[in-house]
Motif scaffolding. Structure first.
Motif, PDB file in Angstrom:
ATOM      1  N   SER A  79     -16.287  54.670 -33.504  1.00  0.00           N
ATOM      2  CA  SER A  79     -16.306  53.217 -33.348  1.00  0.00           C
ATOM      3  C   SER A  79     -15.474  52.866 -32.123  1.00  0.00           C
ATOM      4  O   SER A  79     -14.402  53.424 -31.907  1.00  0.00           O
TER       5      SER A  79
ATOM      6  N   SER B 170     -18.301  46.687 -30.809  1.00  0.00           N
ATOM      7  CA  SER B 170     -18.439  45.230 -30.813  1.00  0.00           C
ATOM      8  C   SER B 170     -19.640  44.853 -29.956  1.00  0.00           C
ATOM      9  O   SER B 170     -20.038  45.590 -29.048  1.00  0.00           O
TER      10      SER B 170
ATOM     11  N   GLN C 201      -8.216  45.499 -33.281  1.00  0.00           N
ATOM     12  CA  GLN C 201      -9.099  45.968 -34.349  1.00  0.00           C
ATOM     13  C   GLN C 201      -8.680  47.317 -34.930  1.00  0.00           C
ATOM     14  O   GLN C 201      -9.271  47.766 -35.906  1.00  0.00           O
TER      15      GLN C 201
ATOM     16  N   ARG D 250     -13.323  50.095 -30.362  1.00  0.00           N
ATOM     17  CA  ARG D 250     -12.582  48.917 -30.807  1.00  0.00           C
ATOM     18  C   ARG D 250     -11.540  48.534 -29.776  1.00  0.00           C
ATOM     19  O   ARG D 250     -11.027  49.390 -29.052  1.00  0.00           O
TER      20      ARG D 250
END
Length: 310
Positions: A146, A103, A152, A148
């Protein structure tokens, strides 16, 4: 076998050309000459009996056939990379490209500062950091990791917890002097609140409190909405209202006197607080085959670096 290898080389050159935006860029990524990449794609087009790319002097575009074919085979290249990495991973040192998505705010303030020390420790790993608040596709976009927060997390991903980050509700001294300080969360309905809209699902994040062990979400007067945390922080500093920020942003601003924390402190009877309800952040990867040495090394590095920070 030779025809299969030609097809695989063509698929790889084609997918990389689409992803990189040009055949020359794809060739650099693959470590071959542009002429070789172009020939690989041409052979693939002849095998399929259809033109996949429309080439001009200025840009590269997908034909309708190319668009359909790309959607079908883009995951194949990533799966082949994972398979090769899995075979060589048993006793291998971390090496090769590592693509990380995070993010925007957490990527900018937390993940990015971890990259230089990781790169110095593992010089054979080349890093690409993608900061975005949109939904990402591990396989389709070639994302290795990723980062998160809990809301999420997707079913099927493997997640390792990196850190718990307190959420701090705060406002600038100028705003509090002008409008007064809210004494209870219920007072927020009478104040200008700067709230975050998550790009992934489009919903506004509610502010949660506990009082005497009970969780509740008071009504807010959302005067300003943004999909960017740093933008909310800047508007709060300017005196626009009260906002909620992660400690990785708020702590420094509070120490500099730019913002004042509200409703904080240890839980006491009859007093609302938010410190007990942090956001948990996780490092995620697609499956066990994707847990390569470079992935494990980065996650371990991040978890150790963030341990006890908040």
């Amino acid at each position: 076998m030779g025809r299969i290898m030609d097809t695989l080389r063509g698929v790889e050159s084609f997918v990389r050309s689409v992803e990189e935006g040009s055949i020359a860029a794809a060739a650099r990524k693959l470590g071959i000459t542009p002429a070789s990449a172009s020939q690989n794609i041409a052979r693939l087009e002849r095998t399929l009996g259809s033109r996949l790319l429309s080439r001009t002097t200025r840009q590269l575009g997908l034909t309708e056939s190319g668009r359909i074919y790309y959607e079908r085979v883009r995951g194949v290249v990533h799966e082949l990379e994972l398979a090769a990495a899995a075979v060589s991973a048993l006793n291998a040192e971390p090496r090769g490209p590592l693509k990380i998505a995070s993010s925007v705010a957490f990527g900018r303030h937390v993940v990015a500062p971890l990259v230089p020390s990781f790169a110095a420790k593992f010089p054979d790993v080349s890093i690409e950091l993608v900061v975005t608040d949109r939904e990402i596709d591990h396989i389709g976009e070639g994302i290795d990791i990723s980062v998160r927060f809990g809301l999420q997390l997707e079913q099927g991903l493997i997640a390792r917890k990196l850190a718990s980050v307190p959420m701090i509700i705060c406002a600038a001294p100028s705003y509090l002097e002008r409008r007064g300080r809210p004494q209870r969360p219920e007072d927020l309905i009478h104040h200008d609140c700067l709230v975050y809209r998550y790009a992934g699902h489009g919903r506004i994040f509610r502010w949660a409190f506990t009082r005497d062990g009970l969780r509740f979400e008071p009504e807010l007067k959302a005067t300003i909405v943004s999909n960017d945390i740093d933008t909310l922080a800047e508007m709060a500093i300017a005196g626009a209202g009260i906002t909620r920020l992660g400690a990785f942003i708020a702590t420094d601003l509070i120490s500099r006197g730019l913002l004042v924390p509200l409703f904080g402190g240890a839980p006491r009877e009859g007093v609302a607080n938010t410190d007990h309800e942090p956001f948990d952040f996780y490092a995620c990867f697609a499956d066990r085959q994707a847990e390569t040495p470079k992935v494990r090394a980065f996650i371990d590095h991040a978890a150790q670096s963030l341990k006890g920070r908040w």
